[in-house]
Design an enzyme around this catalytic site. Structure first.
Site, PDB file in Angstrom:
ATOM      1  N   LYS A 102     -39.995  30.306 -51.720  1.00 53.89           N
ATOM      2  CA  LYS A 102     -40.349  28.885 -51.742  1.00 53.89           C
ATOM      3  C   LYS A 102     -41.376  28.623 -50.639  1.00 53.89           C
ATOM      4  O   LYS A 102     -41.115  28.867 -49.459  1.00 53.89           O
ATOM      5  CB  LYS A 102     -39.123  28.002 -51.517  1.00 53.89           C
ATOM      6  CG  LYS A 102     -39.477  26.516 -51.522  1.00 53.89           C
ATOM      7  CD  LYS A 102     -38.350  25.667 -50.979  1.00 53.89           C
ATOM      8  CE  LYS A 102     -38.847  24.255 -50.723  1.00 53.89           C
ATOM      9  NZ  LYS A 102     -37.865  23.432 -49.983  1.00 53.89           N
ATOM     10  N   GLY A 163     -34.797  14.958 -46.102  1.00 49.48           N
ATOM     11  CA  GLY A 163     -33.688  14.497 -45.273  1.00 49.48           C
ATOM     12  C   GLY A 163     -33.490  13.000 -45.230  1.00 49.48           C
ATOM     13  O   GLY A 163     -32.612  12.510 -44.517  1.00 49.48           O
ATOM     14  N   ALA A 189     -36.316  17.432 -52.121  1.00 51.64           N
ATOM     15  CA  ALA A 189     -36.333  16.507 -50.981  1.00 51.64           C
ATOM     16  C   ALA A 189     -36.064  15.069 -51.395  1.00 51.64           C
ATOM     17  O   ALA A 189     -36.614  14.576 -52.381  1.00 51.64           O
ATOM     18  CB  ALA A 189     -37.655  16.563 -50.222  1.00 51.64           C
ATOM     19  N   GLY A 190     -35.231  14.404 -50.617  1.00 54.40           N
ATOM     20  CA  GLY A 190     -34.993  12.977 -50.767  1.00 54.40           C
ATOM     21  C   GLY A 190     -33.725  12.587 -51.477  1.00 54.40           C
ATOM     22  O   GLY A 190     -33.314  11.425 -51.433  1.00 54.40           O
ATOM     23  N   ASN A 211     -30.350  19.954 -49.710  1.00 54.64           N
ATOM     24  CA  ASN A 211     -29.607  20.510 -48.585  1.00 54.64           C
ATOM     25  C   ASN A 211     -28.874  19.411 -47.830  1.00 54.64           C
ATOM     26  O   ASN A 211     -27.649  19.349 -47.824  1.00 54.64           O
ATOM     27  CB  ASN A 211     -30.551  21.283 -47.663  1.00 54.64           C
ATOM     28  CG  ASN A 211     -29.839  21.997 -46.522  1.00 54.64           C
ATOM     29  OD1 ASN A 211     -30.461  22.620 -45.690  1.00 54.64           O
ATOM     30  ND2 ASN A 211     -28.525  21.940 -46.452  1.00 54.64           N
ATOM     31  N   THR A 212     -29.637  18.492 -47.221  1.00 54.20           N
ATOM     32  CA  THR A 212     -29.033  17.470 -46.367  1.00 54.20           C
ATOM     33  C   THR A 212     -28.036  16.601 -47.124  1.00 54.20           C
ATOM     34  O   THR A 212     -27.006  16.210 -46.562  1.00 54.20           O
ATOM     35  CB  THR A 212     -30.124  16.582 -45.741  1.00 54.20           C
ATOM     36  OG1 THR A 212     -31.095  17.418 -45.107  1.00 54.20           O
ATOM     37  CG2 THR A 212     -29.532  15.633 -44.715  1.00 54.20           C
TER      38      THR A 212
END
Length: 264
Positions: A102, A163, A189-190, A211-212
């Site tokens: 990635k 995040g 993301a987001g 992830n987050t």
């Protein structure tokens, strides 16, 4: 659906949820959350996680072995094309020639928005070097198409800032990218909660990376399970085809024919 396969390059996966390995309490919680998510592709930040570059230290490979999971080395923390290329070449060496990676080249440390000129340069170099590149990018349909033309095996537009947990802020751009792509489109993301993941899949995205949203939840393992269900439900809804929207036009849920009319 068991026969609904996500194809990335020459590889095939039954799960459309991709998860990261950062921000967990420890490696044990990382493994529990990954198991609950059902994810098969696991991203690893080479600059932040030991996968052998620090001999004698605990390694992520001890809890997430490459023979069970497809590791996806990423270039989190890289701000130039040269730095990103160097990092992924190290990852390939550490993982015995593994070439699915990635790419992300960041523009600044505040927004973590992608630097697209540097991303394009790095993508061209990595594809020439034999890597299968999944690439984090802006939600610009033109940039996404350019990355596909370079030879990236998947484009990964952000839904909102890394995040942030703000969810999908521009579904229209995502639809433009999806409608014109011939490679998988994976939201990266987001995402903040399960409904964000479901919406991404309902739009027609091929997968969601997060992830987050899992690691920062009060109960990461339970949230991982929720994300798994959300991605599956969103995918099923997309394949089923939603009913058309009808502004100012109500339709009864039950058939109107054969109603019993009082006094008749």
């Amino acid at each position: 659906m068991s026969n609904d396969i996500l194809k990335v390059g020459s590889r095939a996966f039954s799960s459309r949820l991709l998860v990261g390995t950062g921000k967990y309490r420890d490696f044990d919680q990382t493994r529990e959350a990954v198991d609950a998510s059902g994810a098969q592709i696991i991203t690893v930040a080479i600059r932040r996680t030991n996968i052998g570059q620090e001999p004698g230290q605990p390694s992520l490979l001890d809890v997430l072995p490459p023979d069970r999971y497809t590791l996806l080395p990423n270039t989190a923390g890289c701000y130039t094309a040269d730095d990103a290329v160097r990092t992924l070449r190290l990852a390939r060496e550490l993982l015995d020639g593994h070439n699915l990676v990635k790419l992300e080249v960041l523009g600044d440390s505040t927004t973590l928005f992608p630097d697209m000129p540097q991303t394009l340069i790095a993508a061209e170099t990595l594809v020439r070097d034999g890597f299968d590149v999944m690439v984090y990018c802006s939600d610009d349909p033109i940039q996404a198409k350019r990355l596909e033309e370079i030879g990236c095996v998947a484009v990964m537009p952000l839904a909102s800032l890394i995040g942030s947990g703000m969810g999908i802020l521009n579904p229209w751009n995502l639809r433009l990218i999806i409608d014109n792509a011939k490679v998988p489109v994976i939201v990266d993301a987001g995402v903040g909660t399960a409904s964000d993941a479901a919406i991404a899949m309902e739009l027609g995205c091929d997968g969601v990376l997060m992830n987050t949203a899992i690691a920062a939840a009060q109960d990461p393992v339970r949230m991982a399970g929720a994300m798994r269900k959300a991605v599956e439900a969103g995918r099923d809804a997309f394949l089923a085809g939603r009913m058309p929207r009808k502004l100012y036009s109500a339709t009864p849920s039950s058939p109107a024919a054969g109603l019993i009319t009082p006094g008749v």
